[in-house]
Motif scaffolding. Structure first.
Motif, PDB file in Angstrom:
ATOM      1  N   TRP A   1      10.988  -6.654   1.671  1.00  0.00           N
ATOM      2  CA  TRP A   1      10.258  -7.336   2.748  1.00  0.00           C
ATOM      3  C   TRP A   1      10.487  -6.651   4.089  1.00  0.00           C
ATOM      4  CZ3 TRP A   1      12.714 -11.962   5.538  1.00  0.00           C
ATOM      5  CH2 TRP A   1      11.814 -12.540   6.452  1.00  0.00           C
ATOM      6  N   GLN A   2      11.758  -6.418   4.425  1.00  0.00           N
ATOM      7  CA  GLN A   2      12.056  -5.808   5.715  1.00  0.00           C
ATOM      8  C   GLN A   2      11.726  -4.317   5.746  1.00  0.00           C
ATOM      9  OE1 GLN A   2      12.881  -7.370   8.685  1.00  0.00           O
ATOM     10  NE2 GLN A   2      12.140  -9.020   7.365  1.00  0.00           N
ATOM     11  N   LEU A   3      11.833  -3.641   4.615  1.00  0.00           N
ATOM     12  CA  LEU A   3      11.388  -2.244   4.563  1.00  0.00           C
ATOM     13  C   LEU A   3       9.894  -2.172   4.854  1.00  0.00           C
ATOM     14  CD1 LEU A   3      11.876   0.752   3.996  1.00  0.00           C
ATOM     15  CD2 LEU A   3      11.541   0.260   1.556  1.00  0.00           C
ATOM     16  N   THR A   4       9.131  -3.102   4.280  1.00  0.00           N
ATOM     17  CA  THR A   4       7.691  -3.152   4.531  1.00  0.00           C
ATOM     18  C   THR A   4       7.402  -3.460   5.999  1.00  0.00           C
ATOM     19  OG1 THR A   4       7.249  -3.864   2.263  1.00  0.00           O
ATOM     20  CG2 THR A   4       5.545  -4.312   3.903  1.00  0.00           C
ATOM     21  N   ALA A   5       8.153  -4.400   6.568  1.00  0.00           N
ATOM     22  CA  ALA A   5       7.951  -4.762   7.969  1.00  0.00           C
ATOM     23  C   ALA A   5       8.148  -3.568   8.883  1.00  0.00           C
ATOM     24  CB  ALA A   5       8.909  -5.893   8.360  1.00  0.00           C
ATOM     25  N   GLN A   6       9.170  -2.776   8.604  1.00  0.00           N
ATOM     26  CA  GLN A   6       9.436  -1.635   9.478  1.00  0.00           C
ATOM     27  C   GLN A   6       8.506  -0.467   9.187  1.00  0.00           C
ATOM     28  OE1 GLN A   6      13.529  -0.679  10.192  1.00  0.00           O
ATOM     29  NE2 GLN A   6      14.164  -2.814  10.029  1.00  0.00           N
ATOM     30  N   THR A   7       8.016  -0.376   7.954  1.00  0.00           N
ATOM     31  CA  THR A   7       6.978   0.606   7.653  1.00  0.00           C
ATOM     32  C   THR A   7       5.750   0.339   8.504  1.00  0.00           C
ATOM     33  OG1 THR A   7       7.719   0.969   5.376  1.00  0.00           O
ATOM     34  CG2 THR A   7       5.416   1.450   5.863  1.00  0.00           C
ATOM     35  N   VAL A   8       5.324  -0.929   8.535  1.00  0.00           N
ATOM     36  CA  VAL A   8       4.165  -1.325   9.336  1.00  0.00           C
ATOM     37  C   VAL A   8       4.402  -1.035  10.814  1.00  0.00           C
ATOM     38  CG1 VAL A   8       2.843  -3.335  10.123  1.00  0.00           C
ATOM     39  CG2 VAL A   8       3.359  -3.054   7.693  1.00  0.00           C
ATOM     40  N   ALA A   9       5.609  -1.329  11.295  1.00  0.00           N
ATOM     41  CA  ALA A   9       5.936  -1.101  12.705  1.00  0.00           C
ATOM     42  C   ALA A   9       5.881   0.377  13.073  1.00  0.00           C
ATOM     43  CB  ALA A   9       7.321  -1.657  13.021  1.00  0.00           C
ATOM     44  N   ARG A  10       6.048   1.240  12.071  1.00  0.00           N
ATOM     45  CA  ARG A  10       5.996   2.685  12.319  1.00  0.00           C
ATOM     46  C   ARG A  10       4.641   3.277  11.938  1.00  0.00           C
ATOM     47  NH1 ARG A  10      11.522   1.713  11.087  1.00  0.00           N
ATOM     48  NH2 ARG A  10      12.973   2.949  12.364  1.00  0.00           N
ATOM     49  N   GLY A  11       3.648   2.425  11.730  1.00  0.00           N
ATOM     50  CA  GLY A  11       2.293   2.914  11.493  1.00  0.00           C
ATOM     51  C   GLY A  11       1.924   3.115  10.038  1.00  0.00           C
ATOM     52  N   GLY A  12       2.823   2.813   9.101  1.00  0.00           N
ATOM     53  CA  GLY A  12       2.512   2.982   7.688  1.00  0.00           C
ATOM     54  C   GLY A  12       2.092   1.683   7.037  1.00  0.00           C
ATOM     55  N   ARG A  13       1.618   1.783   5.806  1.00  0.00           N
ATOM     56  CA  ARG A  13       1.273   0.619   4.992  1.00  0.00           C
ATOM     57  C   ARG A  13       1.768   0.890   3.576  1.00  0.00           C
ATOM     58  NH1 ARG A  13       0.343  -0.241   9.541  1.00  0.00           N
ATOM     59  NH2 ARG A  13      -1.452  -1.276  10.514  1.00  0.00           N
ATOM     60  N   THR A  14       2.273  -0.119   2.922  1.00  0.00           N
ATOM     61  CA  THR A  14       2.793   0.070   1.570  1.00  0.00           C
ATOM     62  C   THR A  14       1.769  -0.251   0.495  1.00  0.00           C
ATOM     63  OG1 THR A  14       3.689  -2.178   1.573  1.00  0.00           O
ATOM     64  CG2 THR A  14       5.163  -0.397   2.283  1.00  0.00           C
ATOM     65  N   GLN A  15       0.630  -0.836   0.884  1.00  0.00           N
ATOM     66  CA  GLN A  15      -0.387  -1.201  -0.093  1.00  0.00           C
ATOM     67  C   GLN A  15      -1.738  -1.278   0.602  1.00  0.00           C
ATOM     68  OE1 GLN A  15      -1.329  -5.196  -2.633  1.00  0.00           O
ATOM     69  NE2 GLN A  15       0.761  -4.425  -2.836  1.00  0.00           N
ATOM     70  N   VAL A  16      -2.768  -0.820  -0.096  1.00  0.00           N
ATOM     71  CA  VAL A  16      -4.138  -0.885   0.418  1.00  0.00           C
ATOM     72  C   VAL A  16      -4.992  -1.629  -0.590  1.00  0.00           C
ATOM     73  CG1 VAL A  16      -6.179   0.441   1.064  1.00  0.00           C
ATOM     74  CG2 VAL A  16      -3.904   1.260   1.732  1.00  0.00           C
ATOM     75  N   ASP A  17      -5.721  -2.634  -0.125  1.00  0.00           N
ATOM     76  CA  ASP A  17      -6.601  -3.403  -0.994  1.00  0.00           C
ATOM     77  C   ASP A  17      -7.970  -2.743  -1.074  1.00  0.00           C
ATOM     78  OD1 ASP A  17      -4.688  -5.418  -1.454  1.00  0.00           O
ATOM     79  OD2 ASP A  17      -5.207  -6.411   0.427  1.00  0.00           O
ATOM     80  N   ASN A  18      -8.487  -2.609  -2.295  1.00  0.00           N
ATOM     81  CA  ASN A  18      -9.808  -2.045  -2.504  1.00  0.00           C
ATOM     82  C   ASN A  18     -10.865  -3.146  -2.580  1.00  0.00           C
ATOM     83  OD1 ASN A  18      -8.718   0.604  -2.714  1.00  0.00           O
ATOM     84  ND2 ASN A  18      -8.168   0.194  -4.852  1.00  0.00           N
ATOM     85  N   ALA A  19     -12.104  -2.771  -2.342  1.00  0.00           N
ATOM     86  CA  ALA A  19     -13.193  -3.750  -2.322  1.00  0.00           C
ATOM     87  C   ALA A  19     -13.409  -4.408  -3.681  1.00  0.00           C
ATOM     88  CB  ALA A  19     -14.488  -3.070  -1.862  1.00  0.00           C
ATOM     89  N   ASP A  20     -13.017  -3.724  -4.757  1.00  0.00           N
ATOM     90  CA  ASP A  20     -13.250  -4.270  -6.098  1.00  0.00           C
ATOM     91  C   ASP A  20     -12.122  -5.198  -6.563  1.00  0.00           C
ATOM     92  OD1 ASP A  20     -11.207  -2.482  -6.509  1.00  0.00           O
ATOM     93  OD2 ASP A  20     -12.261  -1.264  -8.005  1.00  0.00           O
ATOM     94  N   GLY A  21     -11.192  -5.508  -5.672  1.00  0.00           N
ATOM     95  CA  GLY A  21     -10.114  -6.410  -6.034  1.00  0.00           C
ATOM     96  C   GLY A  21      -8.852  -5.720  -6.517  1.00  0.00           C
ATOM     97  N   THR A  22      -8.905  -4.418  -6.738  1.00  0.00           N
ATOM     98  CA  THR A  22      -7.710  -3.675  -7.119  1.00  0.00           C
ATOM     99  C   THR A  22      -6.929  -3.295  -5.863  1.00  0.00           C
ATOM    100  OG1 THR A  22      -8.900  -1.561  -7.067  1.00  0.00           O
ATOM    101  CG2 THR A  22      -8.854  -2.768  -9.161  1.00  0.00           C
ATOM    102  N   ALA A  23      -5.747  -2.780  -6.062  1.00  0.00           N
ATOM    103  CA  ALA A  23      -4.905  -2.392  -4.938  1.00  0.00           C
ATOM    104  C   ALA A  23      -4.245  -1.053  -5.227  1.00  0.00           C
ATOM    105  CB  ALA A  23      -3.844  -3.448  -4.659  1.00  0.00           C
TER     106      ALA A  23
END
Length: 456
Positions: free
Chosen positions: A207-229
């Motif tokens: 959770w906190q690794l993800t929070a700090q990834t976001v704070a540094r401009g990264g994302r750990t997951q991208v949602d696709n339009a077809d419902g996949t990730a």
């Protein structure tokens, strides 16, 4: 709950409650000897102080005076990723409880939450919620499975006393990650305490690794339009976060010796004055004072530093939900309780004042910074309603309050969220326990393993 003695210890009194909860079926009312509907509702984590229960008892009496056909029974409750599924399957959860946004999608897809679409529409809340937040409890067909009741942004919590001992200005927390590292070193050198610490187990490390990834401009997951990730853990934001943790731990010796902290234990350590800084939800002050005995004078709150090309602040929160096994009468009572206990104070001045007064009279926190589940305007108006009862040191939280609206909110990933957090726990633990950990290799493997979870 008439007194703390009537509180059922979730996880301790499982055997005593499974039969009662599992025995309910639709159409059968569970009534006590007085003919009232008994409603088991979540209260506080184990260890909450007596004043918390005193405030709850006041609110319970107010509710039961208005709704004499409902008997409220408080159940101690704390959501924890590794144990929640067992409690849910075993029937040891109360009739009304809360779950994080990150669990709501999975639970509703598995049929483990009660559909409350009609009730929310009848109460008139459908168009009142922030649509981004409401989406977290809505399925593909538009059915709603819970009441968003609280949201938060990530914040940087710091100990003002340790700042002063290290010659730092407690009214000016660090605003860059490099400053966090510098301040942590000064605190550690001056006090012998951990200048900075971070959660690492029970899904909180991820959770906190993800929070700090976001704070540094990264994302750990991208949602696709077809419902996949798509798993995108292997990015510079995550890499820089892990390198930051490595450097504090192994180069600066300012991280401290405890590398197995989760939400509860890091709060305990911070409240005891053993940690200079850590990141967590902006709403944690209430628990620090209520459940962990922190002195308000030592508390400070700033925003999480942001950097990079597309930084944001990870947000989250929880929703009030109803067990899908309850009967119709208990469901109706549950909706009445949720509306009264959680929702009305967000919308109605009289309800907000009554809630704030009950909490204040029992020495409970009033005015802890949160993010509005409705609108910012309504939230800020509600602060004027309860201003006479606000008792938290908001001046010590000014670095957060004054700056959080300038940061871009980012929601938590929606797919396999807790499972991915658990996977990332191992990455964080490896960096904190192995000075020679290969961060690139860890990220590559984590991304592959996370994608396998997303593809299931």
């Amino acid at each position: 709950m008439k007194s703390p003695a009537r509180v059922l210890l979730a996880g301790v009194a499982v055997a005593a409650t499974i039969g009662a909860l599992a025995g309910c079926s639709a159409g059968e009312g569970e009534e006590n000897a007085d003919g009232k509907v008994e409603l088991r509702v979540a209260t506080f984590p184990p260890g909450a102080d007596a004043a918390a229960y005193e405030a709850f008892a006041t609110q319970e009496k107010q509710f039961e005076d208005e709704h004499p056909d409902i008997d409220i029974i408080g159940v101690e409750y704390e959501w924890e990723g590794p144990t929640f599924a067992v409690q849910l399957a075993g029937g040891s959860l109360p009739d009304v409880f809360t779950v994080p946004f990150t669990d709501s999608k999975t639970l509703l897809e598995n049929g483990q939450l009660m559909d409350v679409t009609d009730e929310i529409e009848e109460l008139g809340y459908t168009d009142s919620f922030n649509p981004i937040i409401l989406d977290g409890v809505t399925d593909g067909e538009g059915h709603i499975f819970g009441f968003p009741r609280q949201a938060y942004a990530m914040g940087l919590h710091y100990n003002r006393d340790l700042f002063e001992q290290a010659g730092l200005d407690p009214d000016s927390p660090p605003t860059t990650w490099e400053q966090v590292r510098e301040y942590a070193k000064k605190i550690s050198d001056a006090t012998g305490k951990a200048g900075y610490a971070q959660m690492a187990i029970n899904n909180t490390g991820g959770w906190q690794l993800t929070a700090q990834t976001v704070a540094r401009g990264g994302r750990t997951q991208v949602d696709n339009a077809d419902g996949t990730a798509e798993s995108t853990i292997d990015n510079d934001g995550t890499r820089n976060t892990l390198q930051f943790l490595h450097d504090l731990r192994w180069e600066d010796d300012s991280f401290g010796s405890k590398v197995d902290l989760d939400w509860g234990t890091i709060n305990q350590e911070f409240a005891a004055g053993n940690i200079g800084m850590y990141t967590s939800g902006s709403d944690v002050y209430t628990a620090l004072v209520r459940d962990f005995g922190m002195s308000p004078d030592q508390y400070g709150l700033g925003v999480v530093p942001v950097e990079g090309d597309d930084p944001g602040t990870l947000g989250g929160g929880d929703i009030a939900v109803i067990s899908p096994t309850v009967d119709d009468d208990t469901k109706a009572a549950a909706v009445t309780w949720i509306d009264w206990y959680y929702m009305q104070k967000l919308l109605d001045e009289d309800a907000a004042v009554a809630d704030a007064k009950a909490l204040s009279d029992s020495g409970q926190a009033v005015g802890t910074p949160v993010l509005p589940v409705l609108s910012r305007e309504l939230y800020e108006e509600s602060l004027t309603w309860i201003e006479p009862y606000i008792n938290v040191p908001r001046d010590q939280m000014a670095p957060f309050i004054d700056s959080i609206w300038d940061q871009t909110p980012v929601g938590e990933a929606k797919k396999s969220t807790q499972e991915v957090y658990a996977l990332l726990d191992g990455v964080v633990q490896t960096v904190l326990t192995d000075e020679n950990a290969d961060i690139d290799a860890l990220l590559a493997k984590a991304q592959t393993d996370a994608q396998a979870l997303l593809d299931q």
